[in-house]
Design a protein around this motif. Structure first.
Motif, PDB file in Angstrom:
ATOM      1  N   PHE A  87      -0.160  -7.374   1.879  1.00 10.29           N
ATOM      2  CA  PHE A  87       0.482  -6.054   1.974  1.00 10.29           C
ATOM      3  C   PHE A  87      -0.228  -5.176   3.014  1.00 10.29           C
ATOM      4  O   PHE A  87       0.424  -4.547   3.851  1.00 10.29           O
ATOM      5  N   ARG A  91       1.407  -3.659   6.312  1.00  9.52           N
ATOM      6  CA  ARG A  91       1.389  -2.205   6.493  1.00  9.52           C
ATOM      7  C   ARG A  91       0.758  -1.819   7.830  1.00  9.52           C
ATOM      8  O   ARG A  91       1.279  -0.988   8.568  1.00  9.52           O
ATOM      9  N   ARG A  94       2.962  -2.567  10.628  1.00  9.36           N
ATOM     10  CA  ARG A  94       4.038  -1.579  10.698  1.00  9.36           C
ATOM     11  C   ARG A  94       3.566  -0.303  11.403  1.00  9.36           C
ATOM     12  O   ARG A  94       4.266   0.243  12.253  1.00  9.36           O
ATOM     13  N   ILE A  95       2.352   0.155  11.057  1.00 13.33           N
ATOM     14  CA  ILE A  95       1.797   1.329  11.735  1.00 13.33           C
ATOM     15  C   ILE A  95       1.768   1.063  13.235  1.00 13.33           C
ATOM     16  O   ILE A  95       2.215   1.861  14.050  1.00 13.33           O
ATOM     17  N   ARG A 120     -15.366  -0.302   2.950  1.00 16.30           N
ATOM     18  CA  ARG A 120     -15.345   0.376   1.657  1.00 16.30           C
ATOM     19  C   ARG A 120     -16.549  -0.035   0.837  1.00 16.30           C
ATOM     20  O   ARG A 120     -16.913  -1.203   0.804  1.00 16.30           O
ATOM     21  N   SER A 154       7.271   5.372  -2.350  1.00 17.66           N
ATOM     22  CA  SER A 154       6.419   6.189  -1.485  1.00 17.66           C
ATOM     23  C   SER A 154       5.663   5.337  -0.466  1.00 17.66           C
ATOM     24  O   SER A 154       5.015   5.872   0.423  1.00 17.66           O
ATOM     25  N   PHE A 155       5.748   4.017  -0.608  1.00 16.76           N
ATOM     26  CA  PHE A 155       5.064   3.167   0.360  1.00 16.76           C
ATOM     27  C   PHE A 155       5.838   2.975   1.652  1.00 16.76           C
ATOM     28  O   PHE A 155       5.388   2.320   2.569  1.00 16.76           O
ATOM     29  N   GLU A 157       7.804   4.495   5.047  1.00 20.19           N
ATOM     30  CA  GLU A 157       7.584   5.572   6.022  1.00 20.19           C
ATOM     31  C   GLU A 157       8.232   6.865   5.558  1.00 20.19           C
ATOM     32  O   GLU A 157       9.212   6.886   4.834  1.00 20.19           O
ATOM     33  N   ARG A 187      -3.144   7.893 -11.895  1.00 20.50           N
ATOM     34  CA  ARG A 187      -4.592   8.009 -11.727  1.00 20.50           C
ATOM     35  C   ARG A 187      -5.287   8.286 -13.059  1.00 20.50           C
ATOM     36  O   ARG A 187      -6.316   7.700 -13.354  1.00 20.50           O
TER      37      ARG A 187
ATOM     38  N   ASP B   9      -5.203  13.934  -3.179  1.00 18.66           N
ATOM     39  CA  ASP B   9      -4.492  12.725  -3.591  1.00 18.66           C
ATOM     40  C   ASP B   9      -3.341  12.404  -2.638  1.00 18.66           C
ATOM     41  O   ASP B   9      -3.079  11.240  -2.332  1.00 18.66           O
ATOM     42  N   ASP B  10      -2.661  13.449  -2.174  1.00 21.03           N
ATOM     43  CA  ASP B  10      -1.571  13.254  -1.212  1.00 21.03           C
ATOM     44  C   ASP B  10      -2.039  12.481   0.011  1.00 21.03           C
ATOM     45  O   ASP B  10      -1.385  11.575   0.514  1.00 21.03           O
ATOM     46  N   LEU B  12      -4.769  10.584   0.318  1.00 23.77           N
ATOM     47  CA  LEU B  12      -5.174   9.207   0.010  1.00 23.77           C
ATOM     48  C   LEU B  12      -3.950   8.307  -0.159  1.00 23.77           C
ATOM     49  O   LEU B  12      -3.940   7.150   0.269  1.00 23.77           O
ATOM     50  N   GLN B  13      -2.917   8.878  -0.756  1.00 24.58           N
ATOM     51  CA  GLN B  13      -1.697   8.095  -0.938  1.00 24.58           C
ATOM     52  C   GLN B  13      -1.060   7.777   0.424  1.00 24.58           C
ATOM     53  O   GLN B  13      -0.610   6.668   0.672  1.00 24.58           O
ATOM     54  N   TYR B  15      -2.679   7.539   3.153  1.00 25.03           N
ATOM     55  CA  TYR B  15      -3.560   6.545   3.772  1.00 25.03           C
ATOM     56  C   TYR B  15      -3.157   5.138   3.313  1.00 25.03           C
ATOM     57  O   TYR B  15      -2.980   4.229   4.126  1.00 25.03           O
ATOM     58  N   ALA B  16      -2.990   4.989   1.985  1.00 21.69           N
ATOM     59  CA  ALA B  16      -2.634   3.676   1.439  1.00 21.69           C
ATOM     60  C   ALA B  16      -1.266   3.218   1.929  1.00 21.69           C
ATOM     61  O   ALA B  16      -1.048   2.030   2.172  1.00 21.69           O
ATOM     62  N   ALA B  17      -0.348   4.180   2.075  1.00 20.50           N
ATOM     63  CA  ALA B  17       0.996   3.834   2.527  1.00 20.50           C
ATOM     64  C   ALA B  17       1.050   3.607   4.035  1.00 20.50           C
ATOM     65  O   ALA B  17       1.995   3.057   4.559  1.00 20.50           O
ATOM     66  N   GLY B  18      -0.007   4.037   4.738  1.00 22.65           N
ATOM     67  CA  GLY B  18      -0.025   3.857   6.184  1.00 22.65           C
ATOM     68  C   GLY B  18       0.801   4.909   6.914  1.00 22.65           C
ATOM     69  O   GLY B  18       1.292   4.654   8.005  1.00 22.65           O
ATOM     70  N   THR B  19       0.939   6.085   6.336  1.00 22.36           N
ATOM     71  CA  THR B  19       1.769   7.106   6.979  1.00 22.36           C
ATOM     72  C   THR B  19       0.973   8.291   7.534  1.00 22.36           C
ATOM     73  O   THR B  19       1.564   9.274   7.969  1.00 22.36           O
ATOM     74  N   ARG B  25      -6.196   9.629   9.753  1.00 26.37           N
ATOM     75  CA  ARG B  25      -6.623   8.336   9.212  1.00 26.37           C
ATOM     76  C   ARG B  25      -8.119   8.131   9.469  1.00 26.37           C
ATOM     77  O   ARG B  25      -8.852   7.631   8.615  1.00 26.37           O
ATOM     78  N   SER B  39     -12.252   5.196  -2.253  1.00 21.08           N
ATOM     79  CA  SER B  39     -11.854   3.863  -1.792  1.00 21.08           C
ATOM     80  C   SER B  39     -11.336   3.028  -2.956  1.00 21.08           C
ATOM     81  O   SER B  39     -10.447   2.198  -2.779  1.00 21.08           O
ATOM     82  N   TRP B  41      -9.601   4.237  -5.471  1.00 25.49           N
ATOM     83  CA  TRP B  41      -8.230   4.703  -5.695  1.00 25.49           C
ATOM     84  C   TRP B  41      -7.292   4.158  -4.625  1.00 25.49           C
ATOM     85  O   TRP B  41      -6.182   3.712  -4.917  1.00 25.49           O
ATOM     86  N   VAL B  42      -7.728   4.151  -3.376  1.00 22.22           N
ATOM     87  CA  VAL B  42      -6.890   3.597  -2.310  1.00 22.22           C
ATOM     88  C   VAL B  42      -6.643   2.101  -2.540  1.00 22.22           C
ATOM     89  O   VAL B  42      -5.525   1.619  -2.378  1.00 22.22           O
ATOM     90  N   LEU B  45      -4.029   1.815  -5.083  1.00 23.66           N
ATOM     91  CA  LEU B  45      -2.710   2.104  -4.513  1.00 23.66           C
ATOM     92  C   LEU B  45      -2.201   0.930  -3.671  1.00 23.66           C
ATOM     93  O   LEU B  45      -1.007   0.639  -3.646  1.00 23.66           O
TER      94      LEU B  45
END
Ligand SMILES: [Zn+2]
Lengths: 194, 211
Positions: A87, A91, A94-95, A120, A154-155, A157, A187, B9-10, B12-13, B15-19, B25, B39, B41-42, B45
């Motif tokens: 994934f 992703r 895609r970026i 990380r 939400s994953f 774009e 969370r 949180d917005d 980080l989310q 970041y995880a989604a790549g947007t 970033r 990290s 939490w990411v 996600l």
């Protein structure tokens, strides 16, 4: 449809997916074909829903599996799930692709995974990927249908937020706050599970 | 090291989604280098992203897709890019491969070093270095400003910010950071829009601070 010599693994079998990646690291082409058969069509769907056109999505899905071949030796099944690893590759591609599209470029093989390699620290408490996956699935199962849906959606774009609004039949302005609420619920469920 | 201030949180989310855009970033990745909480939490996600991926219905690949990829398996990946920046510790490896400008004086005790992003981004990224005791100019932002402390520390109305801490400024926040005694404070800053300096000194300085 491409002709599959090897039967693709079933969706839930994380262990056999990890074994396939380990085999790919040893340059096993049959294992690669099996991984391709399972992941490429799903990655393609992911990309199409992210707003990439059909042929671009096909190429990027190929590219994703090519990166899997090249990086398989770096995959560590103890810290990362097989699907989560793939994934993140999809992703990141895609970026990269959306950036190039903005610059009117064309797809080529210049994708550089290292450009996305963040470092990380080890997690707070030593749990392995399988455990944390289990914990996450349990937490996701406790969300209601709508919450699980907006988190999944939400994953894609940002521009797909209109699509979320349409699918869930809620106003666009509500989408972001809905996502935020679902995220904070997820969370706290995960924090409770610690 | 105790990290007290984290990205939202917005963020980080995204970041995880790549947007996130490239500049933001970088700021989040710099924070995550040392923050196990964010990290973790990411990573969680990203596992959610994995669940999503597994549940997606497959779309048939083109006829010759597998053959084409098999044909490319032996091709070598592109060689890694050139110089690695290591003047300042605490940056993610991918950032250290970007091009760094020179340290430039921007005010008494304050230097700035731009980082050249390889892609278009609405966010400018730079290192900011200030000597202990520096009282940065009272300022607010026309847009979002993200700061991650690499070394040293500063303090403002929002609290104490040491290594790893992540600070977010926007148009609603007006603060005047004071660099803590001890060592130089070096931060990575990702900034959209313009810095707005307030007060007489700020208005006098503005022409010199090309931000
Ligand atoms: Zn954090």
């Amino acid at each position: 449809m491409s002709a599959m010599a090897v039967e693709p693994p079933s969706a839930t079998d994380a262990e056999s997916l990890s074994r396939l990646i380990a085999a790919v690291a040893r340059q096993d082409r049959d294992a690669f074909a099996a991984l391709f058969g399972y992941f490429a069509p799903r990655v393609k769907t992911f990309l199409i829903r992210s707003g990439v056109n059909e042929s671009g999505a096909d190429e990027l899905a190929q590219e994703t599996l090519l990166v899997v071949w090249r990086k398989a030796a770096q995959f560590d099944p103890v810290t990362t799930g097989a699907t989560a690893w793939i994934f993140t590759i999809a992703r990141n591609l895609r970026i990269d692709a959306l950036r190039r599209e903005r610059r009117a470029g064309t797809l080529d093989a210049s994708f550089d995974l290292e450009a996305f390699a963040d470092e990380r620290p080890p997690p707070d408490n030593a749990i392995d990927a399988a455990q944390s996956q289990e914990r996450l699935s349990a937490a996701l199962a406790q969300l209601n249908e709508d919450q699980a849906r907006v988190i999944e959606l939400s994953f894609f774009e940002d521009k797909a937020h209109g699509e979320i609004a349409r699918l869930l039949q809620i106003p666009l302005g509500t989408v972001k706050s809905r996502v935020r609420l679902a995220m904070s619920r997820l969370r706290s469920l995960l924090d409770e599970a610690r | 090291m105790t990290i007290r201030h984290h990205p939202s949180d917005d963020m980080l989310q995204a970041y995880a989604a790549g947007t996130l855009d490239e500049g933001q970033r970088i700021a989040v990745a710099t924070h995550m280098r040392t923050c196990a909480r964010c990290s973790g939490w990411v990573s969680a996600l990203e596992q959610v992203g994995a669940c999503m991926l597994e549940r997606l219905p497959p779309t048939a690949m083109s006829m010759d897709a597998l053959d084409r990829v098999l044909g490319r398996l032996s091709a070598l990946p592109p060689p890694p890019a050139g110089a690695i920046f290591d003047d300042v510790p605490g940056l993610p490896a991918f950032v250290r491969r970007y091009r760094f400008g020179q340290w430039t004086w921007v005010g008494p005790g304050v230097h700035l070093r731009p980082i050249e992003l390889p892609v278009d981004s609405p966010t400018r990224v730079f290192l900011l270095k200030a000597v202990p005791g520096t009282r940065m100019l009272q300022h607010s932002h026309t847009d979002l400003e993200l700061t991650c402390v690499l070394s040293g520390a500063f303090r403002h109305q929002g609290g104490y910010f040491g290594p790893g801490d992540f600070d977010l400024g926007d148009e609603d926040v007006e603060h005047q950071p004071l660099v803590e005694p001890g060592e130089d404070c070096i931060c990575l800053v990702a900034m959209q829009g313009k810095l707005r300096l307030s007060g007489l000194l700020g208005r006098l300085m503005q022409p010199f601070v090309r931000l």
